[in-house]
Design an enzyme around this catalytic site. Structure first.
Site, PDB file in Angstrom:
ATOM      1  N   ARG A 292      30.195  40.152  27.503  1.00 21.35           N
ATOM      2  CA  ARG A 292      29.167  40.179  28.552  1.00 21.35           C
ATOM      3  C   ARG A 292      29.083  41.594  29.104  1.00 21.35           C
ATOM      4  O   ARG A 292      29.884  42.462  28.750  1.00 21.35           O
ATOM      5  CB  ARG A 292      29.542  39.220  29.676  1.00 21.35           C
ATOM      6  CG  ARG A 292      30.958  39.489  30.209  1.00 21.35           C
ATOM      7  CD  ARG A 292      31.304  38.690  31.434  1.00 21.35           C
ATOM      8  NE  ARG A 292      32.719  38.697  31.730  1.00 21.35           N
ATOM      9  CZ  ARG A 292      33.383  39.695  32.302  1.00 21.35           C
ATOM     10  NH1 ARG A 292      32.752  40.813  32.621  1.00 21.35           N
ATOM     11  NH2 ARG A 292      34.679  39.598  32.539  1.00 21.35           N
ATOM     12  N   ARG A 338      35.206  48.897  44.108  1.00 16.31           N
ATOM     13  CA  ARG A 338      34.686  47.571  44.432  1.00 16.31           C
ATOM     14  C   ARG A 338      34.951  47.293  45.915  1.00 16.31           C
ATOM     15  O   ARG A 338      36.095  47.231  46.353  1.00 16.31           O
ATOM     16  CB  ARG A 338      35.354  46.497  43.582  1.00 16.31           C
ATOM     17  CG  ARG A 338      35.147  46.678  42.087  1.00 16.31           C
ATOM     18  CD  ARG A 338      35.577  45.442  41.328  1.00 16.31           C
ATOM     19  NE  ARG A 338      35.595  45.666  39.896  1.00 16.31           N
ATOM     20  CZ  ARG A 338      35.785  44.709  38.988  1.00 16.31           C
ATOM     21  NH1 ARG A 338      35.949  43.454  39.384  1.00 16.31           N
ATOM     22  NH2 ARG A 338      35.794  44.986  37.692  1.00 16.31           N
TER      23      ARG A 338
END
Length: 461
Positions: A292, A338
């Site tokens: 992905r 993040r």
């Protein structure tokens, strides 16, 4: 090219794919759960459809609901983003059966690479280095102990269908193996519906290096360079950068070649990531393939100048890769942090809630991928990721300085988050020198938290 794409995801990746569709003059269709009625991707879209209650199983994992919307709206493709159904082989099969393009690899490839034991055997046949361990699945705890005794401790028990650190246990002593094996298998059954396990030698405190690959339907495969993802907590990546300071040009070339060989062995199509561990002696080993787009794909976009989501869509539409391997050139340095709604001082406890105010940093070389806005309420049902802050600069030191500045400009009033911790890491000598491994955060957490507390006290003074 596609006319209409359904985005089967939420949060920042849904916004990211939405923007890529708009730039390709493709109409995006979004779906959302009842908890996400006010999410940014819903606010942006002209066509948004509720597919169920807050629970992922009733909405973002609801294959029937998603396909019903796709068919009713005339979508000719579905982009799954990352997480949720992105690596679900049955969903990829269902899309194919419905005559809707799945923007990713086929169900057969997802099955082959999603089973870590089977992927390991495939890599061995392709000549890609793997960590010493079981050749396939280990049936019983007793069999696992016998193998561990032969390869030596420490070892790592891993779920064949695992991910995100679940179904994984480190074993340092023989008497720990059987109970930890059963514990890991029970967790795997609960999380993934599979109790298939395998065993490998535990490489202590390695670097976690991954290579981005792209493959088209014409059989062309290229690699777009490396990302160092070694700053982690609980096997979850926190900071990623490209290129890695740990790789020499010769080692980078060998690892990149191995990544391409791995993708070709899997007959891979679309975007994927080959993940390796790198030991202190410079030996690298395949650990898994992610079938992905990755959370950290922006760092590769910034150092290569290639839009990976756009490329995914083009490949799924049957177009060849827009670049050859010779045309892929890495320039400069990129770092991604993040930004998570979690409290590092309290064991990274998730902290959903209302965003009272948010100010996002900007300026040259700064990018923010997010679904945040002032007044938005983070629901408690999903991942804690709020935003990705990415910077680009000519050199690594300049990128670190730019990230420090960007983190200082970032303001999120409301839920606790990890911004201060990330800022402290950007100042830590080991990170600045590039001298870190996957054990970095565990080894330095007390120091980093104490620095944060000092900063908070000074701010209040």
């Amino acid at each position: 090219m596609f006319k209409r794409i359904l985005i089967a995801n939420r949060g920042e990746i849904a916004v990211r794919v939405f923007r890529a569709c708009r730039e390709l003059d493709i109409e995006p269709v979004v779906v959302y759960s009842q908890a996400d009625v006010n999410a940014l991707h819903v606010q942006l879209a002209e066509r948004a459809y509720c597919i169920g209650p807050a629970r992922s199983a009733d909405s973002y994992l609801n294959v029937d609901a998603i396909l019903t919307v796709a068919k009713a709206t005339g979508c000719d493709a579905i982009h799954p983003g990352y997480g949720f159904l992105s690596e679900n082989d049955e969903f990829a099969d269902a899309c194919a059966q419905a005559g809707i393009a799945f923007i990713g690899p086929s169900g057969d490839v997802i099955r082959a690479m999603g089973n870590k034991a089977a992927a390991r055997k495939l890599m061995m046949s392709a000549g890609v280095p793997v960590v010493p361990g079981s050749d396939g699945a280990v049936e019983t705890a007793e069999q696992a102990k016998e193998l561990a005794d032969s390869i030596g401790y420490p070892v790592l028990i891993k779920a064949s269908a695992g991910g995100g650190g679940r179904g994984m246990r480190r074993v340092f002593e023989p008497d720990q193996l059987i109970p930890l094996f059963e514990e890991a298998r029970s967790e795997s059954v609960a999380c993934f519906g599979s109790g298939e396990m395998y065993l490998e030698k535990l490489i202590l405190n390695p670097r976690h290096i991954e290579f981005q690959i792209m493959a088209d339907q014409q059989g062309n495969v290229i690699q777009l360079g490396d990302r160092d993802c070694s700053i982690q907590r609980r096997n979850q990546k926190l900071i990623e950068e490209s290129p890695s300071k740990a790789l020499t040009p010769e080692l980078r070339e060998r690892m990149g070649a191995a990544a391409v060989a791995a993708a070709k062995a899997a007959h891979y199509v679309n975007a994927g990531t080959i993940e390796f561990v790198l030991d202190p002696d410079g030996n690298f080993y395949f650990i898994e393939m992610n079938t992905r787009i990755q959370v950290e794909h922006p760092v590769t976009e910034l150092v290569t100048g290639m839009d990976l989501v756009r490329e995914q869509i083009r490949i799924a539409a049957g177009l060849p890769l827009s670049r050859t391997q010779e045309e892929v050139v890495q320039k400069g340095h990129a770092i991604e942090c993040r930004i998570n709604a979690e409290d590092p001082a309290h064991n990274f406890q998730p902290c959903p809630g209302k965003i009272d105010f948010v100010h996002l940093p900007g300026g040259y070389g700064v990018r923010v991928d997010t679904g945040l806005y002032s007044g938005y309420t983070l629901p408690p049902y999903y991942d804690s990721l709020m935003a990705k802050l990415i910077v680009f600069a000519p050199t690594r030191l300049e990128a670190i300085r730019r990230m420090r500045r960007a983190l200082e400009e970032l303001v999120i009033e409301g839920p606790a988050n990890n911004t201060d911790l990330l800022h402290q890491i950007m100042h830590h000598p080991d990170f600045v020198r590039g001298n870190y491994t996957t054990g970095y955060l565990e080894a330095n957490m007390d120091t980093l938290l104490s620095w944060s507390r000092v900063g908070e006290e000074e701010a209040k003074a």
